[in-house]
Design a protein around this motif. Sequence first.
Motif, mmCIF file in Angstrom:
data_model
loop_
_atom_site.group_PDB
_atom_site.id
_atom_site.type_symbol
_atom_site.label_atom_id
_atom_site.label_comp_id
_atom_site.label_asym_id
_atom_site.label_seq_id
_atom_site.Cartn_x
_atom_site.Cartn_y
_atom_site.Cartn_z
ATOM 1 N N GLY A 29 -14.132 -18.514 36.051
ATOM 2 C CA GLY A 29 -13.986 -17.332 36.892
ATOM 3 C C GLY A 29 -15.328 -16.962 37.503
ATOM 4 O O GLY A 29 -16.363 -17.011 36.836
ATOM 5 N N LEU A 41 -8.248 0.255 38.612
ATOM 6 C CA LEU A 41 -9.561 0.470 39.237
ATOM 7 C C LEU A 41 -9.520 1.631 40.228
ATOM 8 O O LEU A 41 -10.425 2.473 40.270
ATOM 9 N N THR A 96 -7.082 -17.989 42.298
ATOM 10 C CA THR A 96 -8.346 -17.385 42.764
ATOM 11 C C THR A 96 -8.147 -16.055 43.495
ATOM 12 O O THR A 96 -9.114 -15.482 44.018
ATOM 13 N N GLY A 97 -6.912 -15.558 43.561
ATOM 14 C CA GLY A 97 -6.704 -14.193 44.045
ATOM 15 C C GLY A 97 -7.011 -14.005 45.518
ATOM 16 O O GLY A 97 -6.766 -14.890 46.347
ATOM 17 N N LEU A 112 -13.072 -2.170 47.432
ATOM 18 C CA LEU A 112 -12.673 -1.962 46.040
ATOM 19 C C LEU A 112 -11.807 -3.133 45.601
ATOM 20 O O LEU A 112 -10.614 -3.201 45.910
ATOM 21 N N VAL A 254 -0.811 -19.691 41.755
ATOM 22 C CA VAL A 254 -0.151 -18.447 41.330
ATOM 23 C C VAL A 254 -0.923 -17.210 41.803
ATOM 24 O O VAL A 254 -2.123 -17.280 42.072
ATOM 25 N N TRP A 274 0.593 -6.928 41.401
ATOM 26 C CA TRP A 274 0.359 -7.174 39.991
ATOM 27 C C TRP A 274 1.531 -7.906 39.336
ATOM 28 O O TRP A 274 1.346 -8.820 38.533
ATOM 29 N N ASP A 275 2.754 -7.501 39.670
ATOM 30 C CA ASP A 275 3.942 -8.072 39.044
ATOM 31 C C ASP A 275 4.052 -9.578 39.316
ATOM 32 O O ASP A 275 4.558 -10.336 38.481
ATOM 33 N N ALA A 277 1.396 -11.601 39.816
ATOM 34 C CA ALA A 277 0.362 -12.233 38.986
ATOM 35 C C ALA A 277 0.816 -12.314 37.530
ATOM 36 O O ALA A 277 0.447 -13.219 36.787
ATOM 37 N N TRP A 302 3.861 -0.742 42.687
ATOM 38 C CA TRP A 302 3.771 0.710 42.564
ATOM 39 C C TRP A 302 2.407 1.183 43.056
ATOM 40 O O TRP A 302 1.448 0.413 43.125
#
Length: 385
Positions: A29, A41, A96-97, A112, A254, A274-275, A277, A302
Amino acid sequence: MVVGAGLAGVRSVEALRARGFDGTITLIGEEPHRPYDRPPLSKAVLAGELDSTFVDTDLDALRVSFRPGVLGKGLRPGVVETTEGEIPYDGLVIATGAVPVKLIGDGPQHVLRTIDDALRLRELFQPGAKVVIVGAGWIGAEVATAARRAGCDVVVLEAGEAPLAVAVGAEVGRFTTPWYEEAGVELRLSTRVAVVEQGRLRLADGSSIDADVVVTGIGVRPAVSWLAGSGLKLSDGVVTDEHLRTNLPNVVAVGDCAAWWSRRYGRRMRVEHWDTALGAPEVAAATILGEDAVYDPVPYFWSEQFGRMVQYAGHHPVAERWVTRGDPRRDAKWSVCWLTGDDRLAAILTVDRPKDLVQGRRLVEGGQRLDVERLMDPGSTLRDC
Ligand code: FAD
């Protein structure tokens, strides 16, 4: 091997072990931190209620070789090139988002995305500080909530005609406009920023606005530039099939970086929630271990903004119209239901109506036809419609 140590990365490690994979797993990471959750966050961390949001997982028990601060730089068949040398793999999970998009200009601007971003912003949110947030999307609204609560003087600049216009369309997004004024936040719609300068933002109409703190919340891009030239098919993320398999052997993707084929919607989806991930790694792990699994969720999201819980399930672009349960202009709690041409629920957005969300999500999954008159009665139970 797993590249990217966010939620999707660590869930991939967990899923591989849960399915009995006993071999070596390396997790690299870029960030210097253990995997952590991002949703808090912009909520509890900015509010000063939490300082860390580590994912509740036992890396030792998972027998994973976790290497923080190591960046994937390139990919060849069987090898990931990293800042600390080459790492061979038999199977690879790309997790890797995404990275925030920034405005042009050499004035200071904050985004952010990481825990470090959040802690830095929290320091800057001092009473009386003039905070200008660019973008009235999910992140912009949550940051505005926190900055206002900290006593800042908050202005939100939005290029579209309404908050959340990109996410849910301007007509529905407009229902949230009064929330800004109620919270004491100045919202300027149809306002485009040209450039960030020292201490101010220059707007497209030539005017400018002063700022002590600029926060840019105009969206993210999948973090896939490191894969350029690898032969991996990229198109708004890593392209995968419904098994989350890429075009390269034994490579899956993913989370925020993956653009997967949805059987349910007959189109490619990239869902920065998030769900996704959380859930996609189960399927990716199964696929990489040679099992037959399909990722085909109803997307869920959400957001907590201006003291309200906003939830969304489904995919409204496939709908033809929308109706409301409750009056968004008058009631504190309401829902918007998007319907297909034959009266099936395509998506639901709820504001402080969590039961509607839970039941609506099941109706979206089930795909049954609904009694729309009944559905529009906010006193009815959604599951009986
Ligand atoms: P990430 O969490 O981005 O993790 C990817 C990791 O990979 C990062 O640590 C990154 O540094 C690392 N990385 C990137 N490139 C490389 C490389 N080349 N080599 C090595 N490592 C690399 N979703 C909701 O549903 N509800 C919410 O309320 C919500 N709130 C949010 C609030 C904030 C402030 C943010 C930022 C996101 C929020 N989200 C929310 C979205 C959600 O957090 C993301 O969808 C989720 O974090 C995606 O997880 P991921 O593991 O795919 O990617």
